[in-house]
Enzyme design. Structure first.
Site, PDB file in Angstrom:
ATOM      1  N   ASP A  72       0.821  -1.222   0.000  1.00 54.75           N
ATOM      2  CA  ASP A  72       0.000   0.000   0.000  1.00 54.75           C
ATOM      3  C   ASP A  72       0.852   1.269   0.000  1.00 54.75           C
ATOM      4  O   ASP A  72       0.671   2.159   0.842  1.00 54.75           O
ATOM      5  CB  ASP A  72      -0.936   0.012   1.217  1.00 54.75           C
ATOM      6  CG  ASP A  72      -1.772  -1.241   1.335  1.00 54.75           C
ATOM      7  OD1 ASP A  72      -2.155  -1.794   0.297  1.00 54.75           O
ATOM      8  OD2 ASP A  72      -2.052  -1.672   2.472  1.00 54.75           O
ATOM      9  N   GLU A 249     -11.326   1.393  -4.230  1.00 56.19           N
ATOM     10  CA  GLU A 249     -10.667   1.837  -2.991  1.00 56.19           C
ATOM     11  C   GLU A 249      -9.386   2.586  -3.315  1.00 56.19           C
ATOM     12  O   GLU A 249      -9.071   2.836  -4.478  1.00 56.19           O
ATOM     13  CB  GLU A 249     -10.359   0.628  -2.099  1.00 56.19           C
ATOM     14  CG  GLU A 249      -9.472  -0.393  -2.749  1.00 56.19           C
ATOM     15  CD  GLU A 249      -9.338  -1.680  -1.932  1.00 56.19           C
ATOM     16  OE1 GLU A 249      -9.989  -1.789  -0.873  1.00 56.19           O
ATOM     17  OE2 GLU A 249      -8.584  -2.564  -2.343  1.00 56.19           O
TER      18      GLU A 249
END
Length: 577
Positions: A72, A249
């Protein structure tokens, strides 16, 4: 991420806070007490064939740029300084932060969340805690922000800030008043600020499993809070809701040529992961998807291709030192059995944004192990204190004044159980086993290669069958190996145990004389792991034969982390001989 996120609940904070010493551990008494191991001369050696077969050529550097569980990624720039952060889940300290002046040579400068007042993960499972941090620089007030979701301690979405990431000193968390995950800031050049994030559809409007939306809020930088009533859904479902896209997302907004671009991950963080993009004349929308989406993915490629890289997505774009654009994103390098032991790593690709939408160079093709460096940059990786890359060797004597930033604990500070001495790392074991969702007395290094070896010397005398110390290769509290020394009756034993779904099975044990230090060794060749020991420092004896690394993969264990290699000790050993 994927549907497992929906199962995560905020976890109440333990009322008992584990005491810990100063952040900079000084050299202490090197004499160990019975039941307290002393670890020294740790060596990690990467042995992946892909690096042997693809040596760097002039003008190249390796991608992934951060090997091991560094998922991430998010990146920000101020002047000539670049800062990159990653998810850390229940690791402590949390949110590793890296600095570079050229996007090639990176140094880890610490962790954003390094205090118990910031990180409430004391009872978190290993894949709970800190998700998808985003780092942004706001030129309007010369401040850096790190915004994230903390699935622990009842916190949820939160932000911390600082004037200078090099100095650290990030603030305590400011809880933000909205639900959902994956928040990100956008600071417009007119001074306005916004937060975008993933959320569930409005009540009663969920059309299918994995149906999510992207919301935007106006943000008050003076009060450090979203402005109530300004929320708006700007993407419903994804690029084309008629195709039932899942898990839109990781949103980021960029401004280019007076237009606003919303880039998101779509498809979940595993096999169908991708990156998609939308455009609008206004940061609050409406947003129109690009005609050619996704702009980054590997999901359509032949699974049997050589050296596959999968799960690509969750990207962030920044301007490089040469004026070109570059993206960081996550992807994985599965082993020969398509298992994911290393975890999700940080990759990089150049980006061409000469047209209306960004084009990831090679983003829809099979990734190569190397990419071209920005013009004018010299590759200094594996020198000085730059973060290593490729097949590197990491050695640690544990006799410095402070922990190398690569060493992390789980759920609590390293300093609460470990001390750096002139002779090595001394651990004072907790009465907590590695299977418990509590702070454990173990210091971890990430597995960064599919094939590697680890060796460490341990001086240790167990006092009872409740004492154990050694190495753990760990995917989670429920899936791991423990290879260490314990006691049964009046004798010491070395033991190898496998824990799967929380159930422990002893694979092998051997009585031995531990009057002298023992060397512990772990070798991995893809899915095949061996655990070996030496009492004379020369000849090694295998314990348990060759075992599968299956339980060290997310395929078997689930979750979002990569395998960790831990120096572990406990006074609550449940491996009973």
């Amino acid at each position: 991420m994927n549907n497992l996120r929906r199962l995560l609940k905020y976890i109440p904070l333990l009322s008992t806070v584990f005491a810990f010493g100063c952040q900079q551990s000084k050299h202490g008494n090197s004499n160990t007490e019975p039941g307290e191991p002393l670890f020294s001369n740790f060596t990690y050696v990467g042995k992946d064939k892909i690096y042997e077969q693809n040596p760097l050529q002039e003008g190249q550097f390796y991608s992934p740029i951060l090997q091991g569980c560094y998922p991430d990624p998010s990146i920000a720039r101020k002047g000539d300084d670049y800062y990159l952060v990653n998810s850390s889940f229940a690791m402590f300290p949390g949110v590793p932060i890296f600095h570079s002046n050229d996007l090639v040579n990176w140094k880890q400068i610490g962790h954003v969340l390094d205090r118990e007042s910031q990180l409430k993960v004391q009872t978190a499972g290993i894949s709970e805690g800190i998700y998808a941090p985003v780092i942004r620089y706001n030129p309007n007030n010369d401040t850096f922000y790190m915004i994230t979701t903390q699935f622990a301690g009842g916190i949820g979405n939160m932000v911390v800030k600082t004037k200078d990431p090099k100095e650290g000193n990030w603030s305590d968390p400011i809880k933000l008043n909205f639900e959902g995950i994956d928040p990100s800031f956008f600071f417009d050049d007119n001074g306005k600020a916004y937060v975008v994030h993933n959320d569930a559809p409005d009540p009663g409007k969920e059309l299918y499993t994995g149906h999510r939306v992207i919301k935007i809020w106006d943000y008050d930088v003076e009060k450090d809070q979203i402005i109530a009533g300004t929320d708006k859904i700007i993407v419903d479902g994804g690029v084309d809701i008629s195709k039932k896209p899942i898990w839109i997302e990781a949103p980021h907004i960029y401004k280019r040529n007076n237009k606003y671009y919303l880039m998101c991950a779509e498809g979940g963080t595993a096999d169908d992961h991708s990156e998609v993009i939308f455009v609008s004349d206004n940061p609050r929308g409406p947003y129109k998807p690009a005609a050619k989406n996704p702009i980054l993915t590997q999901r359509h490629l032949d699974k049997s291709r050589l050296n596959p890289v999968e799960w690509a997505g969750h990207a962030d774009i920044v301007e490089g030192p040469d004026g070109g654009l570059y993206a960081v994103f996550l992807a994985i390098r599965p082993n020969e059995k398509n298992r994911v032991n290393i975890g999700r790593e940080t990759f990089m690709l150049p980006v061409d944004w000469s047209g209306e939408f960004p084009v990831f160079q090679g983003g829809l093709e099979a990734f190569k192990p190397t990419i071209p460096m920005p013009n004018g940059v010299t590759n200094k990786m594996n020198t000085s204190d730059y973060f290593p890359n490729g097949n590197f060797i990491f050695t640690e004597k544990f006799n410095d004044n402070a922990f190398d930033h690569r060493w992390v604990a789980l759920r609590g500070p390293r300093e609460s159980f470990s001390e750096l001495t002139e002779k090595g790392l001394k651990i004072k074991p907790f009465e907590v086993s590695i299977k418990e969702k509590k702070p454990i007395s173990a210091l971890f290094h990430r597995q960064q290669h599919n094939s590697f070896s680890v060796e460490v010397e341990m001086d240790y005398t167990p006092t009872s069958d409740k004492d154990l110390a050694g190495i753990s290769t760990l995917q989670s509290e429920n899936f791991h190996y423990v290879f260490g020394v314990t006691k049964s009756g009046n004798d010491s034993y070395i033991v190898l145990a496998r824990t799967e779904k929380g159930e422990t099975k002893i694979l092998a044990s051997k009585k031995f004389d531990n009057n002298s230090p023992v060397k512990l060794n772990v070798n991995a060749a893809g899915d095949y792991y061996t655990f070996n020991f030496s009492q004379n420092g020369k000849e090694y004896e295998n314990l348990g034969g060759t075992v599968s690394g299956d339980i060290l993969s997310t395929n078997i264990a689930g979750g979002f982390t990569g395998a960790l290699i831990g120096l572990y000790a406990t006074k609550n050993n449940d491996i009973n001989l």
